[in-house]
Write an enzyme that holds these catalytic residues in place. Structure first.
Site: not given
Length: 178
Positions: A127-128
């Site tokens: 995920h970022y």
């Protein structure tokens, strides 16, 4: 078994701090559930680098990685950067769907910079967001300076991940009050 709530913990050891001129020499991963219980430990990989590359390490890295035995493991390893990335990705795919877990660890932005430069497929799996234990360490030092988590300093990837998980448990118990 894959679960979107599982967390991917990763640690890298590098020849230095600049992803444009330095390289990854060791990596390890651990998967925990959302309560920080270890579900699985991934491969601990010494990534082969040439003697020429290792000779470019600064004094601290030369001393630290030489003393821990990591430099010798790197010389003896036959695992390339691409193979290390593939092995690690194969492991985490068993436990966490793509782009669901933040990258977890201590000063994890530094590790992420190296993954972005040297292992972009693996970096893209996360995920970022980042789950960086060092953020809590910095806040505790300012807001509750009496709280001290005692860390070792082996600077070996698997040991560092175990310590990061233990440190987050410590802050959850002593700093983050329900």
């Amino acid at each position: 078994m894959q679960n979107k709530q599982n967390l991917i913990w990763i640690d890298l050891e590098m020849t230095g701090l600049d992803p444009d001129t330095d390289v990854i020499i060791e990596m390890a991963t651990i998967i925990t559930d959302s309560e920080l219980n270890t579900l699985a430990e991934g491969p601990v990989i010494a990534v082969h680098q040439s003697d020429e590359t290792l000779a470019k390490m600064d004094e601290w890295n030369t001393r630290q990685h030489g003393g821990s035995g990591l430099t010798q493991r790197v010389r003896e390893s036959t695992v390339s950067m691409a193979e290390a990335e593939a092995q690690t990705l194969e492991f985490i795919k068993l436990w966490v769907p793509e782009r669901s877990s933040p990258i977890c660890g201590n000063s994890i932005c530094q590790d992420r910079r190296f993954l972005y430069r040297h292992m972009p497929t693996l970096e893209n799996w996360f995920h970022y967001r980042n789950l960086d234990v060092s953020t809590l360490k910095e806040l505790a030092a300012r807001w509750s300076p009496e709280l001290k988590f005692k860390k070792g300093s082996t600077h070996l990837a698997l040991d560092d991940i175990r310590e990061s998980i233990a440190e987050l448990r410590f802050y959850r118990e002593h700093f983050i009050k329900p």
